[in-house]
Design a protein around this motif. Structure first.
Motif, PDB file in Angstrom:
ATOM      1  N   ALA A 667       0.830  -1.209   0.000  1.00 34.49           N
ATOM      2  CA  ALA A 667       0.000   0.000   0.000  1.00 34.49           C
ATOM      3  C   ALA A 667       0.857   1.248   0.000  1.00 34.49           C
ATOM      4  O   ALA A 667       0.541   2.238  -0.673  1.00 34.49           O
ATOM      5  N   ALA A 668       1.941   1.231   0.763  1.00 28.34           N
ATOM      6  CA  ALA A 668       2.824   2.401   0.831  1.00 28.34           C
ATOM      7  C   ALA A 668       3.529   2.660  -0.493  1.00 28.34           C
ATOM      8  O   ALA A 668       4.071   3.747  -0.708  1.00 28.34           O
ATOM      9  N   ARG A 669       3.521   1.669  -1.373  1.00 27.93           N
ATOM     10  CA  ARG A 669       4.093   1.825  -2.708  1.00 27.93           C
ATOM     11  C   ARG A 669       3.022   2.079  -3.764  1.00 27.93           C
ATOM     12  O   ARG A 669       3.317   2.127  -4.954  1.00 27.93           O
ATOM     13  N   GLY A 670       1.763   2.176  -3.322  1.00 28.67           N
ATOM     14  CA  GLY A 670       0.676   2.409  -4.264  1.00 28.67           C
ATOM     15  C   GLY A 670       0.194   1.158  -4.955  1.00 28.67           C
ATOM     16  O   GLY A 670      -0.572   1.230  -5.920  1.00 28.67           O
ATOM     17  N   LEU A 671       0.622   0.000  -4.485  1.00 29.40           N
ATOM     18  CA  LEU A 671       0.201  -1.275  -5.075  1.00 29.40           C
ATOM     19  C   LEU A 671      -1.060  -1.744  -4.336  1.00 29.40           C
ATOM     20  O   LEU A 671      -1.043  -2.691  -3.559  1.00 29.40           O
ATOM     21  N   HIS A 672      -2.159  -1.084  -4.611  1.00 31.06           N
ATOM     22  CA  HIS A 672      -3.352  -1.287  -3.788  1.00 31.06           C
ATOM     23  C   HIS A 672      -4.001  -2.647  -4.013  1.00 31.06           C
ATOM     24  O   HIS A 672      -4.547  -3.240  -3.070  1.00 31.06           O
ATOM     25  N   GLU A 673      -3.987  -3.157  -5.229  1.00 29.28           N
ATOM     26  CA  GLU A 673      -4.570  -4.479  -5.463  1.00 29.28           C
ATOM     27  C   GLU A 673      -3.753  -5.558  -4.767  1.00 29.28           C
ATOM     28  O   GLU A 673      -4.307  -6.498  -4.200  1.00 29.28           O
ATOM     29  N   GLU A 674      -2.425  -5.421  -4.825  1.00 24.79           N
ATOM     30  CA  GLU A 674      -1.576  -6.374  -4.113  1.00 24.79           C
ATOM     31  C   GLU A 674      -1.839  -6.305  -2.613  1.00 24.79           C
ATOM     32  O   GLU A 674      -1.873  -7.327  -1.917  1.00 24.79           O
ATOM     33  N   ALA A 675      -2.052  -5.094  -2.106  1.00 21.03           N
ATOM     34  CA  ALA A 675      -2.342  -4.935  -0.682  1.00 21.03           C
ATOM     35  C   ALA A 675      -3.662  -5.604  -0.317  1.00 21.03           C
ATOM     36  O   ALA A 675      -3.757  -6.298   0.701  1.00 21.03           O
ATOM     37  N   ARG A 676      -4.680  -5.420  -1.162  1.00 26.50           N
ATOM     38  CA  ARG A 676      -5.980  -6.057  -0.884  1.00 26.50           C
ATOM     39  C   ARG A 676      -5.839  -7.580  -0.861  1.00 26.50           C
ATOM     40  O   ARG A 676      -6.417  -8.259  -0.011  1.00 26.50           O
ATOM     41  N   SER A 677      -5.093  -8.107  -1.815  1.00 32.72           N
ATOM     42  CA  SER A 677      -4.914  -9.558  -1.886  1.00 32.72           C
ATOM     43  C   SER A 677      -4.206 -10.074  -0.639  1.00 32.72           C
ATOM     44  O   SER A 677      -4.611 -11.092  -0.053  1.00 32.72           O
ATOM     45  N   ALA A 678      -3.154  -9.401  -0.204  1.00 33.51           N
ATOM     46  CA  ALA A 678      -2.420  -9.825   0.985  1.00 33.51           C
ATOM     47  C   ALA A 678      -3.294  -9.725   2.234  1.00 33.51           C
ATOM     48  O   ALA A 678      -3.247 -10.595   3.115  1.00 33.51           O
ATOM     49  N   LEU A 679      -4.107  -8.667   2.325  1.00 37.02           N
ATOM     50  CA  LEU A 679      -4.995  -8.519   3.482  1.00 37.02           C
ATOM     51  C   LEU A 679      -6.053  -9.616   3.509  1.00 37.02           C
ATOM     52  O   LEU A 679      -6.387 -10.142   4.581  1.00 37.02           O
ATOM     53  N   ALA A 680      -6.578  -9.971   2.333  1.00 38.11           N
ATOM     54  CA  ALA A 680      -7.579 -11.035   2.285  1.00 38.11           C
ATOM     55  C   ALA A 680      -6.983 -12.360   2.748  1.00 38.11           C
ATOM     56  O   ALA A 680      -7.608 -13.124   3.495  1.00 38.11           O
ATOM     57  N   ARG A 681      -5.762 -12.610   2.322  1.00 34.79           N
ATOM     58  CA  ARG A 681      -5.105 -13.843   2.746  1.00 34.79           C
ATOM     59  C   ARG A 681      -4.836 -13.807   4.246  1.00 34.79           C
ATOM     60  O   ARG A 681      -5.028 -14.801   4.952  1.00 34.79           O
ATOM     61  N   ALA A 682      -4.399 -12.664   4.760  1.00 33.83           N
ATOM     62  CA  ALA A 682      -4.142 -12.546   6.196  1.00 33.83           C
ATOM     63  C   ALA A 682      -5.420 -12.785   6.994  1.00 33.83           C
ATOM     64  O   ALA A 682      -5.405 -13.474   8.025  1.00 33.83           O
ATOM     65  N   ARG A 683      -6.529 -12.226   6.515  1.00 33.61           N
ATOM     66  CA  ARG A 683      -7.793 -12.403   7.231  1.00 33.61           C
ATOM     67  C   ARG A 683      -8.215 -13.876   7.260  1.00 33.61           C
ATOM     68  O   ARG A 683      -8.660 -14.396   8.291  1.00 33.61           O
TER      69      ARG A 683
END
Length: 937
Positions: A667-683
């Motif tokens: 997210a801090a790099r502006g890679l918002h889709e990658e961030a969403r995917s990682a958060l979904a996996r974490a959840r």
């Protein structure tokens, strides 16, 4: 042994087609491809072969019921491979506990390439496979990495196709190494085609989860009828197709055993037909025709492929070959189909099996692990001497890290042990070894046997519960882990008790039970032997953290500093767990930089020894520490590696934390889709671990990612929910840890009164002697809510002074960005530029392109010209986590081969990632890359 070649062919004299050879998958003279009804599967295999010729690697797992034709498809792939080099390994059920047996079969043709493998991996591989007299431990992950490197070396010469038959029966060490290589060979001309039986009795191997899978189904009715059309009349062919459900092996074998009248439809078909589990009955007639000598020979093959060649009479083996039961190969005989082997074992009487095991044991030298196992199988009652020998075998396997074999040896030893307490202790040790081997199902089963035994000793029950608690902590439910560890702590004593209480404390912290953590610390103080460095370290850690959580930082600091000294002492150099506790302690003392620097040698030692299970939590914690220090390239690299390795291991809680770090950095790099995917996996992982409701760190990461996207409403929704859940405790247990982000969101949404109230509450809840990072956050919040320009400036200036004594460079830069924005809005553009330029430089140096872009936009709003500094702005193409890892290691001066060894990749994959780094960063040489990353230090 499920190996290559057609299954048994049984012709009946007098039938016009007797003796016609067909494979169980439907090989008939009418089929142009050689396999009836398998054109879709063959097309997928051809695609895979085409890919390997172009250097694009991948894996495919064929699954299906017994007899459906999976082995025939592998054989077809081999025949269609052309100039592709084929390497094979086959699973055998009775040898599934013999560590590295399958790997030896697969890699022996590549032994001349061993010098191409990195030294540590080569030594481990040679030790595991018996290729060299070495004392190097055959660590399972060094062996896996060596397998990857050896296959990559072979692929550098020619394309390689790895064929693995009956993955479900391959020994776990070999299967793990092969699947590890299949997941990580990223740019080499290697393809993996494997099969695994899947039925209620034989579930698919858990380690193969996530691999691309092709389900090989039964034949369609028309294809099924065509398969037996040359053997039976068309009408009977249709009946058989319907009655067998299209199972190719059932069709071929049943049709071959029909009477002449049944084949032409003059007599009714047998009822019931031998279909599915009843396929075994097909082989009864085949095996019953063998002489006693031939039956003994095939039994020897079923129990030991290599031993049979030494003990069985050549004539008996030839008879079995002529009958279609066995096939002769240079390395020994194999069964034409795995169900034949199962039938041999089913039909052999217990005495026949014991006699065969005794013969095999007699052919082996004393001290050989196989000898003890054969003697155990031949035993008819307790035998303490043999149990002791198996115990010694287990100890040897454990040194070589053959934990699956060690666990089996201990289980057999327990069965032979006369004293109940000793038997239960061995069974508990077997459970522990099974857990280390990653066999969670087996570990659980063995624990249940210990706990379900009325004669099990209390220490054995305590050890079993500790193992069960660890299983749940790493790969299951944390609430269940807490209960098992609590119960274990009521039984254990000494060092084992201190270990159990420390693990219980960490689980309770993860569950948000801070009072429970304090209780564990108090119990440790009452049980600890302070002369034991390991126990003293755990006492200092739990006591120090307890004080920190209570806000008594002066009391916490000396205890947590002692953790560092103990963890880095010579006495604990082989205790990777101490590095984890050191990393956690440093977050409370503000000594993250020192901990990372002093612990680097130990972490590298963990990496070199291939202790990947311990490396995952170490990397996850390291990512947090590097992030705090502003080393976001390193944090991104560590988080990505931890997440990848955790997925391979099936970890849950640590994997979730690694995924959250990955989401934050993305997210801090502006890679918002990658961030969403990682958060979904974490959840998903947190839900599995049952820690979601207590996971403040997850909520804070979700809120930060929303902040990066500009979605302040989500920030508020997420963090207000945390206020209702536990009062807004932060990730490290700090009071109102959610406040800094929530105050910022309130201000952005114009909810000024709520922001002021929360900022005031945060100031009241933060201790006077709190770490500088917390003090800076309190002052920054006051600056954000201040309505008077002078008051805002004072608060921000005080916050920056607090930041100056802290280590969190990112939050320092964000405070400068907020101050610069406030000054710009107040019309003080010149002063604003000073802070905005400093923030821009910091974000750029940290490679946080999204925040660099935000600072650049604010600078332009002041009328300043933003001069490029080779920075990436929001919207440009940042490096991926793995590319960052490669760049950092290359910047250290490592060769591609060295980088590959460190990251468990192939050199060609490293080369591809490095090419992406050069393209995205505009580097023209490795020297430019080294200079660029040297500036970050």
């Amino acid at each position: 042994m499920s190996a290559w070649g057609p299954p048994p062919v049984v012709g009946r004299s007098g039938h016009p087609h007797a003796g016609t050879r067909r494979t169980a998958s439907g090989d008939t003279p009418k089929s142009a491809s050689g396999l009836t009804g398998r054109d879709p599967e063959l097309a997928e295999i051809d695609r895979l072969l085409g890919e390997v010729r172009h250097g694009r690697p991948a894996a495919l797992l064929l699954t299906g019921e017994a007899g459906v034709g999976k082995t025939a498809l592998l054989r077809a792939a081999r025949s269609r491979a052309g100039d592709v080099r084929c390497l094979t390994a086959s699973g055998i059920e009775s040898e599934s506990a013999m560590a590295h047996a399958g790997l030896l079969e697969l890699l022996t043709p590549l032994r001349p390439l061993l010098p191409e493998v990195p030294d540590g991996q080569a030594a481990a591989l040679a030790s595991a496979l018996g290729w060299a007299p070495t004392d190097a431990p055959a660590d399972r992950f060094l062996v896996a990495a060596g397998t990857l490197s050896l296959l990559a070396a072979a692929a550098a010469e020619e394309p390689v196709l790895v064929l693995v038959d009956d993955l479900q029966w391959l020994d776990r060490e070999s299967a793990g190494a092969i699947v590890f290589a299949a997941r990580r060979l990223g740019a080499d001309a290697v393809r993996f085609l494997m099969n695994a039986r899947t039925d209620p009795a034989t579930p698919a191997p858990d380690l193969a989860r996530g691999l691309p899978t092709l389900d090989v189904r039964a034949l369609e009715s028309s294809d099924a009828a065509a398969l037996v059309a040359t053997t039976v009349s068309p009408a009977v062919a249709g009946l058989l197709a319907a009655a067998t459900g299209g199972n190719p092996l059932a069709l071929v074998e049943v049709s071959a055993h029909l009477t002449p009248a049944q084949r032409v439809g003059a007599a009714a078909l047998p009822d019931p037909l031998p279909v599915g589990d009843r396929l075994h009955t097909v082989y009864d007639d085949v095996l019953s025709r063998l002489t006693a000598e031939a039956r003994h020979a095939v039994l020897l093959v079923a129990l030991s492929r290599t031993g049979a060649r030494v003990l069985a009479e050549a004539g008996a083996l030839d008879e079995a070959v002529s009958a279609g039961v066995l096939a002769a190969e240079p390395q020994g005989h194999r069964f034409q189909h795995p169900l034949l082997r199962a039938a041999v074992l089913r039909l052999a009487t217990p005495e026949e099996q014991r006699r065969a095991h005794r013969s095999l044991a007699a052919a082996l030298p004393r001290g050989a692990s196989g000898r003890a196992h054969h003697l155990a199988a031949a035993s008819t009652g307790p035998d303490d001497a043999l149990a002791d020998e198996l115990d010694r075998v287990a100890a040897g396997d454990r040194v070589r890290l053959g934990y699956a074999a060690s666990s089996l040896a201990l289980e057999r030893a327990a069965a032979l042990t006369t004293h109940p307490a000793a038997a239960s202790a061995r069974l508990a040790a077997a459970a522990d070894d099974a857990f280390v081997a990653g066999d969670v199902i087996r570990a659980r089963r063995l624990v249940e046997r210990v706990l379900g035994s009325a004669s099990a000793s209390e220490p054995a029950c305590g050890r079993a519960l500790l193992t069960l608690g660890m299983v749940e902590q790493y790969a299951g439910s944390n609430p269940r882990a807490a209960e098992h560890l609590r119960t274990a702590s009521l039984t254990l004593t000494g060092a084992a008790l201190v270990d159990a209480l420390t693990e219980l404390a960490l689980v309770r912290f993860r569950l948000g039970d801070l009072a429970g953590f304090e209780d564990c610390a108090a119990r440790i103080r009452g049980a600890v032997d302070r002369s034991d460095p390991a126990q003293r370290l755990r006492e200092c850690f739990t006591t120090g953290v307890t004080s920190a959580l209570a806000g008594d930082y002066p009391a916490a600091r000396p205890m947590l500093l002692e953790v560092a000294e103990l963890a880095l002492s010579d006495a604990l150099e082989d205790d990777p767990r101490s590095i984890l506790l050191l990393a956690l302690a440093s977050g409370f003392t503000g000594t993250v930089a020192e901990a990372l620097a002093r612990g680097a040698v130990r972490v590298e030692r963990v990496r070199r020894r291939g202790a990947i299970g311990m490396l995952v939590p170490i990397l996850a914690i390291s990512a947090s520490g590097r992030s705090m220090l502003g080393d976001h390239a390193g944090a991104y690299a560590d988080a990505g590696e931890a997440a990848e390795l955790a997925e391979h291991l099936g970890y849950v809680a640590e994997a979730a934390i690694a995924c959250e770090h990955l989401a934050w950095e993305s997210a801090a790099r502006g890679l918002h889709e990658e961030a969403r995917s990682a958060l979904a996996r974490a959840r998903t992982l947190l839900d599995r671990a049952e820690t979601t409701s207590a996971a403040a760190h997850h909520a804070l990461t979700v809120a930060f990612c929303a902040l990066c996207r500009g979605d302040m409403t989500e920030v508020v929704d997420v963090l207000e929910a945390r206020l209702e859940t536990d009062g807004g405790v932060g990730a490290m247990g700090e009071a109102l840890g959610v406040a800094p982000l929530l105050v910022e969101a309130y201000v952005s949404l114009g909810r000024v009164a709520q922001a002021e109230d929360l900022a005031h509450r945060l100031a009241s809840a933060t201790p006077v002697h709190a770490p500088a990072e917390l003090t800076a956050m309190v002052l920054r919040c006051q600056g954000l809510v201040a309505r008077d320009e002078a008051a805002a400036r004072r608060a921000f200036d005080d916050a920056l002074r607090a930041h100056a004594t802290s280590q969190d460079l990112f939050e320092r830069a964000r405070t400068r960005l907020m101050l610069g924005s406030r000054l710009r809005r107040d019309g003080r553009r010149v002063e604003a530029r000073e802070h905005l330029q400093a923030a821009h430089r910091s974000f750029t140096d940290m490679e946080l392109s999204h925040w660099a872009g935000r600072a650049a936009a604010e600078l332009r709003a002041t009328g300043a010209v933003v001069r490029p500094r080779n920075e990436l702005l929001d919207g440009d193409e940042p490096l991926t986590s793995q590319e960052t890892r490669v760049a950092l290691l290359v910047a250290e001066g490592r060769t591609n081969k060295d980088v590959a060894a460190a990251l468990f990749l192939s050199p060609k994959t490293v080369e591809r990632h490095l090419g992406n780094v050069f393209r995205k960063r505009g580097f023209r040489s490795r020297a430019e890359l080294v200079r660029a990353y040297a500036q970050l230090d």
